[in-house]
Scaffold this motif. Structure first.
Motif, PDB file in Angstrom:
ATOM      1  N   SER A 123       0.849  -1.188   0.000  1.00 30.46           N
ATOM      2  CA  SER A 123       0.000   0.000   0.000  1.00 30.46           C
ATOM      3  C   SER A 123       0.892   1.248   0.000  1.00 30.46           C
ATOM      4  O   SER A 123       2.011   1.214   0.517  1.00 30.46           O
ATOM      5  CB  SER A 123      -0.917   0.016   1.224  1.00 30.46           C
ATOM      6  N   TRP A 124       0.385   2.335  -0.561  1.00 27.47           N
ATOM      7  CA  TRP A 124       1.165   3.567  -0.631  1.00 27.47           C
ATOM      8  C   TRP A 124       1.445   4.130   0.759  1.00 27.47           C
ATOM      9  O   TRP A 124       2.507   4.686   1.006  1.00 27.47           O
ATOM     10  CB  TRP A 124       0.465   4.599  -1.512  1.00 27.47           C
ATOM     11  N   ILE A 125       0.518   3.958   1.687  1.00 28.99           N
ATOM     12  CA  ILE A 125       0.739   4.481   3.035  1.00 28.99           C
ATOM     13  C   ILE A 125       1.954   3.808   3.677  1.00 28.99           C
ATOM     14  O   ILE A 125       2.684   4.433   4.447  1.00 28.99           O
ATOM     15  CB  ILE A 125      -0.528   4.351   3.932  1.00 28.99           C
ATOM     16  N   THR A 126       2.214   2.552   3.324  1.00 32.17           N
ATOM     17  CA  THR A 126       3.403   1.854   3.834  1.00 32.17           C
ATOM     18  C   THR A 126       4.667   2.586   3.399  1.00 32.17           C
ATOM     19  O   THR A 126       5.592   2.788   4.193  1.00 32.17           O
ATOM     20  CB  THR A 126       3.435   0.397   3.315  1.00 32.17           C
ATOM     21  N   ILE A 127       4.701   3.007   2.141  1.00 37.22           N
ATOM     22  CA  ILE A 127       5.858   3.738   1.615  1.00 37.22           C
ATOM     23  C   ILE A 127       5.920   5.132   2.225  1.00 37.22           C
ATOM     24  O   ILE A 127       6.984   5.616   2.609  1.00 37.22           O
ATOM     25  CB  ILE A 127       5.800   3.812   0.077  1.00 37.22           C
ATOM     26  N   LEU A 128       4.776   5.778   2.307  1.00 39.47           N
ATOM     27  CA  LEU A 128       4.720   7.138   2.844  1.00 39.47           C
ATOM     28  C   LEU A 128       5.260   7.187   4.269  1.00 39.47           C
ATOM     29  O   LEU A 128       6.013   8.093   4.623  1.00 39.47           O
ATOM     30  CB  LEU A 128       3.275   7.631   2.791  1.00 39.47           C
ATOM     31  N   ARG A 129       4.920   6.201   5.052  1.00 38.49           N
ATOM     32  CA  ARG A 129       5.401   6.158   6.442  1.00 38.49           C
ATOM     33  C   ARG A 129       6.905   5.922   6.517  1.00 38.49           C
ATOM     34  O   ARG A 129       7.530   6.255   7.526  1.00 38.49           O
ATOM     35  CB  ARG A 129       4.663   5.066   7.215  1.00 38.49           C
ATOM     36  N   ARG A 130       7.483   5.366   5.485  1.00 37.60           N
ATOM     37  CA  ARG A 130       8.918   5.064   5.475  1.00 37.60           C
ATOM     38  C   ARG A 130       9.709   6.011   4.573  1.00 37.60           C
ATOM     39  O   ARG A 130      10.906   5.818   4.376  1.00 37.60           O
ATOM     40  CB  ARG A 130       9.144   3.625   5.002  1.00 37.60           C
ATOM     41  N   ARG A 131       9.045   7.004   4.013  1.00 38.25           N
ATOM     42  CA  ARG A 131       9.694   7.862   3.021  1.00 38.25           C
ATOM     43  C   ARG A 131      10.969   8.507   3.549  1.00 38.25           C
ATOM     44  O   ARG A 131      11.983   8.542   2.848  1.00 38.25           O
ATOM     45  CB  ARG A 131       8.725   8.924   2.506  1.00 38.25           C
ATOM     46  N   GLU A 132      10.953   9.022   4.774  1.00 38.70           N
ATOM     47  CA  GLU A 132      12.162   9.654   5.313  1.00 38.70           C
ATOM     48  C   GLU A 132      13.280   8.634   5.504  1.00 38.70           C
ATOM     49  O   GLU A 132      14.451   8.943   5.279  1.00 38.70           O
ATOM     50  CB  GLU A 132      11.848  10.403   6.600  1.00 38.70           C
ATOM     51  N   SER A 133      12.924   7.427   5.896  1.00 41.84           N
ATOM     52  CA  SER A 133      13.937   6.362   6.017  1.00 41.84           C
ATOM     53  C   SER A 133      14.518   6.019   4.652  1.00 41.84           C
ATOM     54  O   SER A 133      15.727   5.786   4.524  1.00 41.84           O
ATOM     55  CB  SER A 133      13.327   5.114   6.654  1.00 41.84           C
TER      56      SER A 133
ATOM     57  N   ARG B  47      14.735   8.102   2.135  1.00 43.65           N
ATOM     58  CA  ARG B  47      15.593   9.230   1.750  1.00 43.65           C
ATOM     59  C   ARG B  47      16.945   9.150   2.439  1.00 43.65           C
ATOM     60  O   ARG B  47      17.976   9.430   1.823  1.00 43.65           O
ATOM     61  CB  ARG B  47      14.889  10.551   2.077  1.00 43.65           C
ATOM     62  N   GLU B  48      16.940   8.774   3.709  1.00 50.48           N
ATOM     63  CA  GLU B  48      18.200   8.643   4.440  1.00 50.48           C
ATOM     64  C   GLU B  48      19.032   7.490   3.881  1.00 50.48           C
ATOM     65  O   GLU B  48      20.227   7.631   3.640  1.00 50.48           O
ATOM     66  CB  GLU B  48      17.905   8.421   5.920  1.00 50.48           C
ATOM     67  N   ALA B  49      18.395   6.354   3.648  1.00 48.69           N
ATOM     68  CA  ALA B  49      19.108   5.175   3.163  1.00 48.69           C
ATOM     69  C   ALA B  49      19.648   5.363   1.745  1.00 48.69           C
ATOM     70  O   ALA B  49      20.709   4.839   1.405  1.00 48.69           O
ATOM     71  CB  ALA B  49      18.188   3.955   3.207  1.00 48.69           C
ATOM     72  N   PHE B  50      18.928   6.126   0.923  1.00 52.92           N
ATOM     73  CA  PHE B  50      19.306   6.320  -0.479  1.00 52.92           C
ATOM     74  C   PHE B  50      19.918   7.705  -0.723  1.00 52.92           C
ATOM     75  O   PHE B  50      19.738   8.297  -1.786  1.00 52.92           O
ATOM     76  CB  PHE B  50      18.104   6.083  -1.400  1.00 52.92           C
TER      77      PHE B  50
END
Length: 195
Positions: A46-56, A58-61
């Motif tokens: 689900s997109w919300i799964t990605i949205l909740r991890r977006r900052e992680s 960005r940090e990882a990549f």
């Protein structure tokens, strides 16, 4: 009475994304690339799964800096596969590294990556004017053409359903319902137009 598109529900993060990002025409090449990469990671989730991890993500990549990511190899993949803050899928991680190289190649061409993407809508957002209750397409002929073009350039995890979700998110198409309180504001924004 104006309401929001139902898909965002009441989760504050999702509501903010719906109101401030989804469907807003994006013209920055790097931002478009990040969005496409995140849509690829979303495949099967689900997109919300990605949205909740977006900052992680960005940090990882490395802030989704293609110049940095394009230099990565197996050592970086191994580190990413241990990172619980992202989706740890080897194929998607390796596809992102390859996509960074493809992005750099396209970015160096006239119009850059943004021009490459926006040419599929002739430089202007498509206005679907969806009525409440109307079915929202999962893919279109344009998303299929975009998918094929991206694959020819070396991108993966960019099938026509993913590319349509990307088009919606990046504002290449305005799929806010006409009853949505954001619809008219998004419709008035336009796109790059000068391709």
């Amino acid at each position: 009475m104006q309401t929001r598109c139902a898909w965002c529900g009441t989760d504050p993060l999702y509501v903010r994304y719906h109101d401030e990002e989804w469907g807003i025409p994006e013209t920055d090449g790097r931002t478009l690339w990040e969005l496409l990469m995140l849509e690829g990671f979303q495949a099967g989730l689900s997109w919300i799964t990605i949205l909740r991890r977006r900052e992680s993500f960005r940090e990882a990549f490395a802030g989704f800096d293609p110049q940095i990511i394009a230099t990565w190899g197996e050592a970086e993949v191994a580190v990413l596969l241990q990172n619980p803050g992202i989706i740890r899928h080897r194929g998607k991680i390796e596809a992102t590294i390859q996509a960074a190289r493809s992005f750099l190649r396209l970015e160096a061409e006239p119009g850059g990556f943004s021009g490459f993407i926006w040419r599929f809508t002739n430089g202007a957002p498509l206005q679907n004017a969806l009525q409440p209750g109307a079915p929202i397409p999962a893919q279109t002929d344009i998303s299929l053409a975009l998918s094929k073009a991206l694959k020819r350039e070396g991108f993966k995890f960019c099938g026509p359903t993913i590319t349509y979700a990307f088009m919606q998110a990046a504002g290449l198409v305005n799929d806010h319902l006409t009853s949505c309180l954001v619809h008219d504001r998004v419709a008035a924004l336009g796109g790059p137009q000068n391709l």
